[in-house]
Design an enzyme around this catalytic site. Structure first.
Site, PDB file in Angstrom:
ATOM      1  N   GLY A 194       0.913  -1.158   0.048  1.00  0.00           N
ATOM      2  CA  GLY A 194      -0.031   0.026   0.124  1.00  0.00           C
ATOM      3  C   GLY A 194       0.691   1.294   0.120  1.00  0.00           C
ATOM      4  CE1 TYR A 246     -10.410  -1.635   5.972  1.00  0.00           C
ATOM      5  CE2 TYR A 246     -10.809  -0.477   8.058  1.00  0.00           C
ATOM      6  CZ  TYR A 246     -10.028  -0.764   7.392  1.00  0.00           C
ATOM      7  OH  TYR A 246      -8.794  -0.071   7.203  1.00  0.00           O
ATOM      8  CG  ASP A 250     -24.429  12.167  12.977  1.00  0.00           C
ATOM      9  OD1 ASP A 250     -23.960  13.066  11.842  1.00  0.00           O
ATOM     10  OD2 ASP A 250     -25.222  12.566  13.798  1.00  0.00           O
TER      11      ASP A 250
END
Length: 314
Positions: free
Chosen positions: A7, A136, A270
């Site tokens: 990455g 995730y 939110d």
């Protein structure tokens, strides 16, 4: 040391590359930054070939499928499957090729949704994460499980860091799929161009600890060289430096010299209201570490975005 950074062209990878280039690297260190163009890390054979090609002694593992709140809500299964494959391939290739140390990158979203604050490193597995990004979050939690396994079964020094919300140059400034701060920077830029109000998704009340990518990069180097626990360590500014989304939006508006109105669209989610993390463990190791003040870091990030708009907005 031959240090492979997966990455390597992302937000944190570019920050590490800059910090190393600016004098924080050491003569006995060779740094190799790779991206998805160099290997598909969801493929075990391509990952293995990458390790055979570069023969790293150390790895900083940043590669992941990432996205903001709304992308996570839409694609929890994809986030789970992609990240599980990437992490298993990287850690197993590191083990098989005799890598001395791996530092992986987790996220504060892995912590239980129902918890007490501040959260600390002992609480990762105490309950389910927030439902908005469970795919995730669980995939990232499993890195901690694997690190313990490689340590107990094979004596490997594999560990992980848990940064709070990272931002800085080379971020993903995509309004739909990026994280909150870079998304806001792009929105302020467009609102300024069109002379319209700035619409912020949500109420603006949720609170976050933001860490500047260059500060995080310096801490990554310390973890790679000095931190020897298998247990993860939270890399974050202090609890007292938490800011609301509204305050973040106002800081960006000020940095971009935006004079228009701020409107909060409360019909939009939110996400988690807060996920306040304790940096007490970090402070025990590094009591004197100086974080870049939030408004200064925002100003530098906005300046970078303005100067690199053609590429940054993609």
């Amino acid at each position: 040391k031959r240090i492979l950074v997966t990455g390597g062209t992302g937000l944190v990878g570019r920050a590490i590359e800059k910090v190393v280039a600016d004098g924080e690297g050491r003569p006995d260190e060779e740094w190799i930054f790779v991206s998805s163009r160099d290997a598909d890390l969801t493929s075990s054979s391509e990952t293995k070939a990458l390790f055979e090609r570069h023969k790293p002694t150390h790895v900083i593992h940043l590669a992941a499928m990432v996205g903001g709140l709304f992308k996570n809500i839409r694609s929890n299964l994809d986030f789970w499957r992609t990240n599980i494959h990437i992490n298993d391939n990287v850690l197993h290739s590191a083990h098989e090729s005799g890598v001395q140390k791996v530092v992986s990158c987790l996220s504060t979203c892995i912590f239980p949704d129902k918890t007490t604050y501040p959260i600390d490193e002992t609480m990762i597995h105490n309950g389910p994460p927030h439902s908005s990004n469970f795919g995730y979050s669980y995939a990232k939690r499993m890195i901690d499980v694997q690190n313990r396994g490689y340590s107990e079964q094979h004596g490997r020094r594999f560990t992980a860091v848990i940064p709070t919300n990272v931002f800085g140059p080379h971020d993903n400034f995509n309004i739909e799929d990026g994280h909150v701060l870079p998304g806001l920077i792009h929105k302020v830029y467009l609102a300024k161009q069109s002379g319209s109000a700035l619409t912020v998704w949500g109420t603006g009340k949720p609170r976050r600890q933001f860490i500047y990518s260059l500060d995080l990069a310096r801490l990554f180097l310390w973890v790679l060289r000095e931190y020897n626990e298998v247990e993860p360590i939270i890399l974050s500014v202090g609890e007292e430096d938490e800011v609301s989304i509204q305050e973040a939006a106002e800081a960006i508006a000020e940095a971009m010299e935006f004079r228009g109105e701020l409107v909060f669209d409360a019909t939009k989610s939110d996400g988690q209201f807060k996920k306040t993390a304790s940096n007490a463990k970090l402070r025990r190791y590094l009591p004197g570490f100086q974080f870049t003040p939030f408004r200064k870091a925002v100003k530098e990030t906005c300046a970078w975005f303005n100067a690199n708009y053609a590429n940054a907005r993609k």
